[in-house]
Design a protein around this motif. Structure first.
Motif, PDB file in Angstrom:
ATOM      1  N   ALA A 105      -5.540  -2.396 -23.362  1.00  0.00           N
ATOM      2  CA  ALA A 105      -6.889  -2.687 -23.840  1.00  0.00           C
ATOM      3  C   ALA A 105      -7.827  -2.934 -22.666  1.00  0.00           C
ATOM      4  N   VAL A 106      -7.351  -3.702 -21.675  1.00  0.00           N
ATOM      5  CA  VAL A 106      -8.200  -3.979 -20.511  1.00  0.00           C
ATOM      6  C   VAL A 106      -8.464  -2.692 -19.735  1.00  0.00           C
ATOM      7  N   ILE A 107      -7.403  -1.876 -19.575  1.00  0.00           N
ATOM      8  CA  ILE A 107      -7.577  -0.619 -18.854  1.00  0.00           C
ATOM      9  C   ILE A 107      -8.537   0.298 -19.596  1.00  0.00           C
ATOM     10  N   GLN A 108      -8.444   0.295 -20.920  1.00  0.00           N
ATOM     11  CA  GLN A 108      -9.342   1.128 -21.723  1.00  0.00           C
ATOM     12  C   GLN A 108     -10.794   0.736 -21.480  1.00  0.00           C
ATOM     13  N   VAL A 109     -11.063  -0.569 -21.503  1.00  0.00           N
ATOM     14  CA  VAL A 109     -12.443  -1.007 -21.301  1.00  0.00           C
ATOM     15  C   VAL A 109     -12.892  -0.679 -19.883  1.00  0.00           C
ATOM     16  N   LEU A 110     -12.016  -0.945 -18.912  1.00  0.00           N
ATOM     17  CA  LEU A 110     -12.419  -0.726 -17.512  1.00  0.00           C
ATOM     18  C   LEU A 110     -12.626   0.748 -17.227  1.00  0.00           C
ATOM     19  N   LEU A 111     -11.618   1.568 -17.599  1.00  0.00           N
ATOM     20  CA  LEU A 111     -11.640   2.958 -17.169  1.00  0.00           C
ATOM     21  C   LEU A 111     -12.560   3.804 -18.043  1.00  0.00           C
ATOM     22  N   TYR A 112     -12.417   3.678 -19.363  1.00  0.00           N
ATOM     23  CA  TYR A 112     -13.239   4.528 -20.223  1.00  0.00           C
ATOM     24  C   TYR A 112     -14.659   4.017 -20.314  1.00  0.00           C
ATOM     25  N   VAL A 113     -14.804   2.804 -20.828  1.00  0.00           N
ATOM     26  CA  VAL A 113     -16.153   2.298 -21.058  1.00  0.00           C
ATOM     27  C   VAL A 113     -16.865   2.083 -19.725  1.00  0.00           C
ATOM     28  N   GLY A 114     -16.100   1.703 -18.695  1.00  0.00           N
ATOM     29  CA  GLY A 114     -16.741   1.457 -17.416  1.00  0.00           C
ATOM     30  C   GLY A 114     -16.989   2.719 -16.634  1.00  0.00           C
ATOM     31  N   ALA A 115     -15.936   3.524 -16.426  1.00  0.00           N
ATOM     32  CA  ALA A 115     -16.047   4.615 -15.463  1.00  0.00           C
ATOM     33  C   ALA A 115     -16.404   5.938 -16.112  1.00  0.00           C
ATOM     34  N   VAL A 116     -15.644   6.342 -17.118  1.00  0.00           N
ATOM     35  CA  VAL A 116     -15.821   7.685 -17.657  1.00  0.00           C
ATOM     36  C   VAL A 116     -17.182   7.834 -18.320  1.00  0.00           C
ATOM     37  N   VAL A 117     -17.578   6.812 -19.081  1.00  0.00           N
ATOM     38  CA  VAL A 117     -18.865   6.911 -19.768  1.00  0.00           C
ATOM     39  C   VAL A 117     -20.009   6.906 -18.760  1.00  0.00           C
ATOM     40  N   THR A 118     -19.868   6.118 -17.703  1.00  0.00           N
ATOM     41  CA  THR A 118     -20.901   6.134 -16.661  1.00  0.00           C
ATOM     42  C   THR A 118     -21.013   7.515 -16.038  1.00  0.00           C
TER      43      THR A 118
ATOM     44  N   ASN B  56     -28.736  13.983 -30.416  1.00  0.00           N
ATOM     45  CA  ASN B  56     -29.051  13.612 -29.042  1.00  0.00           C
ATOM     46  C   ASN B  56     -27.752  13.268 -28.313  1.00  0.00           C
ATOM     47  N   ILE B  57     -27.503  13.949 -27.202  1.00  0.00           N
ATOM     48  CA  ILE B  57     -26.214  13.795 -26.540  1.00  0.00           C
ATOM     49  C   ILE B  57     -26.080  12.405 -25.929  1.00  0.00           C
ATOM     50  N   PHE B  58     -27.198  11.789 -25.586  1.00  0.00           N
ATOM     51  CA  PHE B  58     -27.131  10.446 -25.018  1.00  0.00           C
ATOM     52  C   PHE B  58     -26.705   9.436 -26.083  1.00  0.00           C
ATOM     53  N   HIS B  59     -27.274   9.577 -27.280  1.00  0.00           N
ATOM     54  CA  HIS B  59     -26.835   8.703 -28.377  1.00  0.00           C
ATOM     55  C   HIS B  59     -25.372   8.940 -28.702  1.00  0.00           C
ATOM     56  N   ALA B  60     -24.937  10.183 -28.617  1.00  0.00           N
ATOM     57  CA  ALA B  60     -23.530  10.488 -28.878  1.00  0.00           C
ATOM     58  C   ALA B  60     -22.629   9.766 -27.877  1.00  0.00           C
ATOM     59  N   THR B  61     -23.069   9.725 -26.618  1.00  0.00           N
ATOM     60  CA  THR B  61     -22.275   9.020 -25.616  1.00  0.00           C
ATOM     61  C   THR B  61     -22.207   7.524 -25.914  1.00  0.00           C
ATOM     62  N   LEU B  62     -23.336   6.968 -26.361  1.00  0.00           N
ATOM     63  CA  LEU B  62     -23.314   5.538 -26.675  1.00  0.00           C
ATOM     64  C   LEU B  62     -22.416   5.244 -27.872  1.00  0.00           C
ATOM     65  N   SER B  63     -22.375   6.142 -28.842  1.00  0.00           N
ATOM     66  CA  SER B  63     -21.464   5.896 -29.967  1.00  0.00           C
ATOM     67  C   SER B  63     -20.015   6.132 -29.556  1.00  0.00           C
ATOM     68  N   LEU B  64     -19.807   6.977 -28.533  1.00  0.00           N
ATOM     69  CA  LEU B  64     -18.450   7.098 -27.997  1.00  0.00           C
ATOM     70  C   LEU B  64     -18.003   5.769 -27.396  1.00  0.00           C
ATOM     71  N   VAL B  65     -18.940   5.038 -26.779  1.00  0.00           N
ATOM     72  CA  VAL B  65     -18.603   3.710 -26.260  1.00  0.00           C
ATOM     73  C   VAL B  65     -18.120   2.808 -27.386  1.00  0.00           C
TER      74      VAL B  65
END
Lengths: 156, 104
Positions: free
Chosen positions: A44-57, A16-25
């Protein structure tokens, strides 16, 4: 590290691609922890903000817009599986040999004054690296406009 | 605190890179391929930061490279997802083996 690797494997293998995205988080959060170990707190802060916050969304939005996340019957992989596993293992073994046989310098940056503080990071970002900084702002503007133009309703 | 040796970070990054390459090869879904590319980019970033910690150069260099790479990866994902949306609107599929418009 182990958490990141397990989550990375889950990212590439979950059907499931959605589960894959959550494990990418999970993998990206583990990498943020590695940045903390390496004394790169700003990264580390930029990683959380940009990847986990923006890209994954953004990725989750694209998943919602393109396919129903409930259809699990479609095969998510092509027929390259065994060949890809073989190639990946061979490549990893080659890299492992190189990493083990290379005489890396002994940890030079262990003293207290060799940490990159936020001030020194900003100083070199706006000092030595001012030209790439400006170029990347132009690129981001171009990407902003280009993404809107490509994804627009009546384009193409 | 005991500093972690450089080789551990390098091997971790190599393993993550290989996992990402495997995912990019075997996924049929374009979004899955984009996820794998994110893993590859993050592996490279870990390598850059680890090297900038362990060598005697200025410690900011690797982190600034990693920052630029993060920005470029975000840009790549934005454009890639825009292309995916446009493609889905035209072809009604996001599976790479069904997108064979150029196949003669």
């Amino acid at each position: 590290m182990g958490i990141s690797l397990i989550a990375g494997v889950a990212t590439v293998t979950l059907p499931n691609i959605f589960h894959a995205t959550l494990s990418l988080v999970a993998a990206l959060l583990g990498i943020a922890g590695i940045y903390l170990i390496l004394h790169a707190e700003f990264l580390a802060v930029i990683q959380v903000l940009l990847y986990v916050g923006a890209v994954v969304t953004l990725i989750i939005f694209a998943i919602m817009l393109t396919e129903g996340i409930s259809n699990k019957t479609i095969a998510q992989r092509n027929k390259l599986g065994p060949a890809a596993v073989g190639g990946a293992v061979v490549f990893l073994a080659a890299l492992w040999g190189v990493i083990r046989s290379t005489p890396w310098p002994i940890q030079g940056g262990t003293s207290e004054n060799s940490y990159a503080t936020l001030a020194s990071l900003a100083g070199s970002l706006l000092g030595d690296y001012i030209f790439p900084f400006e170029v990347i702002s132009v690129i981001l503007i171009a990407v902003l406009i280009g993404a809107i133009v490509i994804a627009k309703k009546d384009s193409v | 605190m005991m500093p972690v040796p450089l080789q551990h970070f390098l091997f971790f990054a190599a393993a993550l890179f290989v996992i990402g390459v495997y995912g990019a090869l075997v996924r049929r879904n374009i979004i899955g391929i984009l996820l794998s590319i994110e893993l590859i980019v993050n592996a490279v970033n870990v390598n850059l930061v680890a090297f900038s910690r362990s060598t005697s150069l200025a410690p900011e260099t690797g982190q600034i490279f990693a920052l630029f790479i993060i920005a470029m990866a975000a840009a790549a994902v934005a454009v890639g997802l825009a292309i995916v949306l446009a493609l889905f609107r035209i072809r009604k599929t996001i599976f790479t083996d069904q997108i064979d418009l150029l196949k003669g």
